[in-house]
Scaffold this motif. Sequence first.
Motif, PDB file in Angstrom:
ATOM      1  N   ARG A 146     -32.066 -10.592 -37.817  1.00 58.52           N
ATOM      2  CA  ARG A 146     -31.592  -9.407 -37.112  1.00 58.52           C
ATOM      3  C   ARG A 146     -31.353  -8.251 -38.076  1.00 58.52           C
ATOM      4  O   ARG A 146     -31.548  -7.088 -37.745  1.00 58.52           O
ATOM      5  CB  ARG A 146     -30.292  -9.730 -36.371  1.00 58.52           C
ATOM      6  N   ALA A 147     -30.923  -8.586 -39.286  1.00 63.01           N
ATOM      7  CA  ALA A 147     -30.657  -7.520 -40.254  1.00 63.01           C
ATOM      8  C   ALA A 147     -31.962  -6.867 -40.698  1.00 63.01           C
ATOM      9  O   ALA A 147     -32.028  -5.659 -40.905  1.00 63.01           O
ATOM     10  CB  ALA A 147     -29.912  -8.089 -41.460  1.00 63.01           C
ATOM     11  N   PHE A 205     -20.688 -12.190 -28.910  1.00 58.36           N
ATOM     12  CA  PHE A 205     -21.687 -11.768 -29.895  1.00 58.36           C
ATOM     13  C   PHE A 205     -23.100 -12.058 -29.380  1.00 58.36           C
ATOM     14  O   PHE A 205     -24.041 -11.313 -29.668  1.00 58.36           O
ATOM     15  CB  PHE A 205     -21.441 -12.527 -31.198  1.00 58.36           C
ATOM     16  N   ASN A 217     -32.268  -3.691 -27.503  1.00 56.51           N
ATOM     17  CA  ASN A 217     -32.135  -3.782 -28.952  1.00 56.51           C
ATOM     18  C   ASN A 217     -32.222  -5.213 -29.445  1.00 56.51           C
ATOM     19  O   ASN A 217     -31.811  -5.514 -30.567  1.00 56.51           O
ATOM     20  CB  ASN A 217     -30.793  -3.191 -29.390  1.00 56.51           C
TER      21      ASN A 217
ATOM     22  N   ALA B  60     -25.023  -5.321 -39.523  1.00 53.83           N
ATOM     23  CA  ALA B  60     -26.350  -4.834 -39.145  1.00 53.83           C
ATOM     24  C   ALA B  60     -27.051  -5.774 -38.193  1.00 53.83           C
ATOM     25  O   ALA B  60     -28.136  -5.467 -37.708  1.00 53.83           O
ATOM     26  CB  ALA B  60     -27.203  -4.653 -40.399  1.00 53.83           C
ATOM     27  N   PRO B  63     -24.400  -6.991 -32.062  1.00 54.89           N
ATOM     28  CA  PRO B  63     -24.871  -6.230 -30.896  1.00 54.89           C
ATOM     29  C   PRO B  63     -24.969  -4.735 -31.169  1.00 54.89           C
ATOM     30  O   PRO B  63     -25.781  -4.045 -30.567  1.00 54.89           O
ATOM     31  CB  PRO B  63     -23.800  -6.506 -29.838  1.00 54.89           C
ATOM     32  N   GLY B  65     -25.806  -3.537 -34.043  1.00 56.36           N
ATOM     33  CA  GLY B  65     -26.525  -3.452 -35.300  1.00 56.36           C
ATOM     34  C   GLY B  65     -27.384  -2.220 -35.441  1.00 56.36           C
ATOM     35  O   GLY B  65     -27.372  -1.552 -36.474  1.00 56.36           O
ATOM     36  N   SER B  66     -28.153  -1.895 -34.396  1.00 52.41           N
ATOM     37  CA  SER B  66     -29.058  -0.748 -34.557  1.00 52.41           C
ATOM     38  C   SER B  66     -28.294   0.566 -34.669  1.00 52.41           C
ATOM     39  O   SER B  66     -28.670   1.442 -35.437  1.00 52.41           O
ATOM     40  CB  SER B  66     -30.073  -0.693 -33.418  1.00 52.41           C
ATOM     41  N   GLN B  67     -27.191   0.676 -33.923  1.00 53.78           N
ATOM     42  CA  GLN B  67     -26.387   1.896 -34.037  1.00 53.78           C
ATOM     43  C   GLN B  67     -25.794   1.999 -35.444  1.00 53.78           C
ATOM     44  O   GLN B  67     -25.753   3.081 -36.051  1.00 53.78           O
ATOM     45  CB  GLN B  67     -25.246   1.908 -33.004  1.00 53.78           C
ATOM     46  N   LYS B  69     -27.015   0.723 -38.176  1.00 56.90           N
ATOM     47  CA  LYS B  69     -28.062   1.035 -39.155  1.00 56.90           C
ATOM     48  C   LYS B  69     -28.398   2.519 -39.122  1.00 56.90           C
ATOM     49  O   LYS B  69     -28.579   3.154 -40.167  1.00 56.90           O
ATOM     50  CB  LYS B  69     -29.332   0.229 -38.838  1.00 56.90           C
TER      51      LYS B  69
END
Lengths: 606, 165
Positions: A146-147, A205, A217, B60, B63, B65-67, B69
């Motif tokens: 995911r990172a 999560f 996303n 990152a 949930p 994560g994209s925001q 980043k």
Amino acid sequence: MLKCRTVWKKLAPLARASSNVCRQNVRRTGLTNGRIPAHVPAAHMSTGPAGGGRENQLYILLVGATFLGGGVYAYRTVKGDQQRYQERIDEISSRPHRVATQVPAAPILSEPPVDIVPASLKVPSHTPYLLIGGGTASFAAARSIRARDPGAKVLIVTDEPDLPYMRPPLSKELWFSDDPTVTETLRFKQWNGKERSIYFQPASFYIPPEELESAENGGVAVLTGRKVVHMDVRGNKVKLDNDTEISYDKCLIATGGMPRNLQVIERAGEEVMEKTTLFRKIEDFKSLDKVSRNINSITIIGGGFLGSELACALGRRSNESGLEVIQMYPEKGNMGKVLPEYLSNWTTEKVKSEGVKVISEALVKSVTCKDDKLEIQLKDGRLVKTDHIVAAVGLEPNVDLAKSAGLEVDSDFGGFRVNAELQARSNIWVAGDAACFYDIRLGRRRVEHHDHAVVSGRLAGENMTGANKPYWHQSMFWSDLGPDVGYEAIGIVDSSLPTVGVFAKATAKDTPKAATEKSGTGIRSESETEDTATSPVASSTPAPAMVQHKDDYGKGVIFYLRDKVVVGIILWNVFNRMPIARKIIKDGEEHADLNEVAKLFNIHED
Amino acid sequence: MSYCRQEGKDRIIFVTKEDHETPSNAELIPEDPDDPYEEQGLILPSGDINWNCPCLGGMASGPCGSQFKEAFSCFHYSKEEVKGSECIDNFRNMQECMQRYPELYPQEEEKESSSQAESNSGSVSATPTEGSALPPETDSTAGTSTSESTVSSDSTSPTDNQIAS
């Protein structure tokens, strides 16, 4: 088979009904030679006595239509039943298989799982990233993927009912918790008062599996209570135990393993099996906690990490409850396969001071159940009577998928054979306990430690997203056996190798407890990898007075050598120096004087 | 004075503090900061952000994560005089997202996160400080400290420079 019978049962009355309709229709249309029965069934319109041409035609039409209608009705009912039946079967089989572990004799006194994440009935048919197994390695890989891949969709499939959790506290911190509800909450307090759960992340999560495909996303979804039973490598897909198929782009196998059992116990019969625990999962912790409160005597078979930690944890309890705790193993001392003999003997004394009755050089010949008590017969003639056994005799890596996937299994170490980049075949990686990988520095090996699961999981995740990095960052492990003995280790730590140990006299400051209090972190190994949890044993009773004599191994460094090169290091009661140890192993140099190398660790400092 | 003993294949040495006072003459291989195999810190040699750094604690990958980043990248590459001043919208998006998951991103950490993130992006500090331990079950500690002790093993280059003689 069952399906057929049930379907037939449903079909039968309908069949009978429709055949009745058939027969009646046939009679009425005059296709039989027999006499037309005088009594006409009420369900069908009676147009009066057969006669007149036009009436006949109408009659035939009506009958035909009815027959058709009846047939259609029958068909739809049967189909609907089948569907309902299938859904019902799905629902039943989606319930957690706690009994499934009894296959090659995993006898555990287990409670039905209380709060389980219900398995979703709708499973994505395709996922870009499929992770088989829901443990530490899998979670670390999910996080890594995911990172690195924005918006990645990751599906974790696990046969356990629980979300990913960390294992070390199950044999350490959770036993020292003051909280009486700890078996439910699975939370533990660290030295600095900070609490955390053994679950890596709470349920919020993750996203539900059925929402994975449409998630804008991406995200991580966990499908619990489902086992992958077949892998089709050419078709890039797997099959679950409910016959669902999931195709993938990249797959990680992180299936871990199952605790081994002693053959003598497996052969001993149902009664003995019921009083034996094979310790690995959350449910094992819960059941052992319960059992240990209700019996007088418990015996742990096995002298390695898990056995010794559990013995110490239970030994601590014995102070309050009067529980007799016995630990038996074939070696001469605790951790006999890891620590050099002098240190193993020293450790055994410490374990004894925790309230454990240690029986070393013990080989179990047979186990029987007499008068509701277990009798363990040792090969040297000794007889041990106890109420419950915990077998901690190793882990059998889970390579069930090797056959269908056509993956190589290593004959020396067990587990799936993978290369230095943890890859088994084109789109398949393996990490964690089940991976037998090539370590560029130390050679081919298989490691069963928590930090390795994190490191290898993370690496596999990186490589699944295109990194192509080999296993390079050496993982470490740690163990605490009581408030006085704590060590961290790295590399190959095998007691059959020649060792050089450099020790200083320990002061009261050199204990695991002191280390965490000083650094202000509740987790000693947080300096290594986040999400590892360790905290020194909470001591409600004062530590037993240490016997001060010349050879007191208070703190120091032990080097393990192979062909004069350091391949393993134990930091004995010295903490926060792992980076130095890692560096020495990485260099792989021959050092003429290891005392000089030991100086790098500043063992006299805190 | 040090005292030495041999037990079969195992050698045991006891040393006093004085014995270890003289600097070590053990030779260590100098580190290569650009070694691709090594675990990288928060900032890669290329100048990009290493989203997989354990120091980010999974910020990152969660949930939001994209925001996260987007906000952090914007800040990192910002050339404005007040660094990150054009990134307000990104940070607001991130905050809104985090508010939807209070269990994962405890609200009181919010302010700390954003201010710490700004101060930390400029340095690849590997010195373990006494930063707060990871709060349970949150991904929000990225900002709280990259200099958290988690980095000590991951940015091995700076650490090793300290011990190389």
